[in-house]
Write an enzyme that holds these catalytic residues in place. Structure first.
Site, PDB file in Angstrom:
ATOM      1  CD  GLU A 184      -2.628  -1.716   2.214  1.00  0.00           C
ATOM      2  OE1 GLU A 184      -2.456  -1.191   3.322  1.00  0.00           O
ATOM      3  OE2 GLU A 184      -3.260  -2.800   2.069  1.00  0.00           O
ATOM      4  CB  SER A 240      -6.455 -13.243   2.383  1.00  0.00           C
ATOM      5  OG  SER A 240      -6.870 -12.103   1.652  1.00  0.00           O
TER       6      SER A 240
HETATM    7  P1  PGA Z   1      -4.766  -8.856   4.940  1.00  0.00           P
HETATM    8  O1  PGA Z   1      -3.557  -7.790   4.915  1.00  0.00           O
HETATM    9  O2  PGA Z   1      -4.403  -9.924   5.945  1.00  0.00           O
HETATM   10  O3  PGA Z   1      -5.961  -8.057   5.357  1.00  0.00           O
HETATM   11  O4  PGA Z   1      -4.872  -9.412   3.570  1.00  0.00           O
HETATM   12  C1  PGA Z   1      -2.230  -8.215   4.953  1.00  0.00           C
HETATM   13  C2  PGA Z   1      -1.304  -7.030   4.869  1.00  0.00           C
HETATM   14  O5  PGA Z   1      -1.593  -6.073   4.157  1.00  0.00           O
HETATM   15  O6  PGA Z   1      -0.228  -7.024   5.504  1.00  0.00           O
END
Ligand code: PGA
Length: 251
Positions: A97, A213
């Site tokens: 991100e 996830s």
């Molecule tokens: P998520 O995020 O477990 O919600 O997929 C993982 C992360 O971005 O570190």
């Protein structure tokens, strides 16, 4: 023997009271000694309060980002020293991100990793391919490039406090985790690249954790793979029970 690391990345969630509530519940469950290393990364605003609550527990504190600069006119930025002041032992760097939404380049991530490690922070260095890169057969090239540029010119002595998080972008927040086979294949590749560059002792002792996830249901099988040494957990780390279930699913 690599100790399992389970880290929770809370992203932009939780007020200070919510942080303290979740961490009190979690600290009560984890107890004074956990077989896995447990790390939580609340938002910046809650770090100092979280650091006070966690002192004396076995849960360690991480920030989700950090400036590459030590001090000065950098509006909105937070330095390594400030994170340590707030009680952090860890920092997450290079999250997808940050790369995609805030244009963090491999070069900037490399500078951040260097500054964090030189200041005594441990680093969770995130990397991973997008869906189209995977579909185009580019996964290994992408991961190799992120590793090469992100760790460029860093002294191997500093890298003892580095953990690599393989987080395929297509698996983050989508509910579509990598299969154990898909993840193991990339983790094995990362370890072989580490071996080529830094030698087998370093490669064998460096932890490579999986993110994308993760839930207690899917992590049990992922953790059976020989090169998966833990998890970086987003959504499922926002609830004490679901995060604790991941910790206990592997220990
Ligand atoms: P998520 O995020 O477990 O919600 O997929 C993982 C992360 O971005 O570190």
């Amino acid at each position: 023997m690599r100790k399992i690391l389970i880290a929770g990345n809370w992203k932009m969630h939780k007020s200070i009271p919510e942080t303290l509530e979740l961490l009190s519940l979690l600290a009560g469950k984890v107890g004074a000694a956990s077989p896995a290393e447990v790390v939580v990364a609340p938002p910046f605003t809650a770090l100092s309060a979280a650091g006070k609550l966690l002192s004396g527990t076995s849960i360690l504190l991480a920030a989700q980002n950090m400036s590459q600069n030590p001090e000065g006119a950098f509006t909105g930025e937070i330095s390594a020293a400030m994170l340590m002041d707030a009680g952090c032992q860890w920092v997450i760097l290079g999250h997808s991100e940050r790369r995609s939404l805030y244009d963090e380049t491999n070069g900037v991530i490399c500078q951040k990793i260097k500054v964090a490690l030189e200041n005594g922070l441990k680093v969770i260095f995130c990397l991973g391919e997008t869906a189209s890169q995977r579909a185009g057969g580019k996964t290994q090239d992408v991961v190799r490039g992120q590793m090469e540029l992100g760790l460029r010119n860093l002294d191997v002595g500093l890298l003892a406090s580095l953990v690599i998080a393989y987080e395929p972008v297509w698996a983050i927040g989508t509910g579509k985790n990598a299969t154990p086979h898909q993840a193991q294949e990339v983790h094995r590749f990362i370890r072989s690249e580490l071996e080529k560059k830094y030698g087998s002792e370093f490669a064998e002792s460096t932890r490579i954790i999986y993110g994308g996830s993760v839930t207690s249901e899917n992590f049990q099988n992922l953790s059976l793979e020989p090169d998966i040494d833990g998890a970086l957990v987003g959504g499922a780390s926002l609830d004490a029970d679901s995060f604790y279930d991941i910790i206990t699913s592997v220990t």
